[in-house]
Motif scaffolding. Structure first.
Motif: not given
Ligand code: DC
Length: 229
Positions: A42, A112, A183, A187
């Protein structure tokens, strides 16, 4: 103690499934630190957005990561604050729109990779509770316990709605449901580190479970693995 001997509990699952509640309960019962990996995504997304960098320019987004001084302060949900380069970004980070921006940048490998070591640096004694999407699969594959929480999109949208209302944020339930679905889709279907349970994860479907029931299951797992101190 070597870095790798510091134990990690991974708490993965989709948005709004209750990872925060489980994570906080685990922190209280173990005294371990927390990594809120979603917050890092975020922060990076919001930083890129504020700097006017198009989110699909992944190299530029990733390059921003090293310039961000991030501090998590406070012990409880009520007093926690996230400071980025000395500024309090807490409420902006909690917005649903920021979660959506985060999900967008999170599809890029370069992004990432830019956050990978930063996440692993949270692994300090006596232990770490790490919550996110790929804690058990990619970031901490050697975690001593991997939980994968799941629930229907409807149940998660309703919970999120209650949670945001309590925090005084005014969000429409139908919009929230649509956002949760979008979302989830992004994801779960991205090619890099998609949201999926690790092979050795314990999946808990919380759709029809209350918080206390979920915590009882988690407590039993801790006990079974001799992780309760
Ligand atoms: O857990 P969150 O809703 O705060 O995460 C926001 C976004 O960040 C989620 O939709 C995908 C990404 N995210 C990710 O790809 N890998 C993670 N380990 C944590 C979050």
């Amino acid at each position: 103690m070597t870095l790798l001997s510091v134990p990690v509990i991974a708490v993965d699952g989709p948005a709004g499934v209750g990872k925060g509640v489980v994570t906080r309960w685990l922190m209280t019962h173990t005294g371990w630190h927390r990594l809120d990996s979603g917050a890092l995504y975020r922060i990076l997304a919001l930083a890129a957005h504020r700097a006017g960098i198009p989110l699909d320019e992944s190299q530029r987004v990733a390059a921003l990561a090293s310039a961000l001084d991030i501090r998590f302060t406070g012990e409880t949900e009520a007093d926690e604050a996230i400071l980025v380069n000395g500024e309090n970004w807490t409420s902006a980070l909690r917005e649903e729109t920021t979660g959506d921006l985060a999900s967008r940048i999170a599809t890029a490998t370069v992004v990432r990779d830019a956050l990978l070591q930063r996440q692993r640096d949270f692994r300090t004694a006596p232990g770490l509770i790490a919550d996110g999407r790929d804690m058990g699969t990619v970031v901490f594959p050697d975690a001593v316990l991997k939980l994968f929480l799941d629930a229907s999109a409807e149940a998660r949208a309703e919970r999120r709605h209650r949670q945001l209302s309590r925090k005084g944020l005014d969000v429409n339930l139908a919009d929230l449901f649509a956002e949760v679905r979008a979302r989830d889709e992004r994801d779960r279907t991205r090619t890099v580190a998609p949201l999926v349970a690790a092979e050795d994860a314990v999946t808990i479907d919380t759709t029809v479970m209350g918080v206390q029931e979920v915590l009882q299951v988690v407590a039993a797992l801790l006990k079974a693995r001799n992780l309760k101190f």
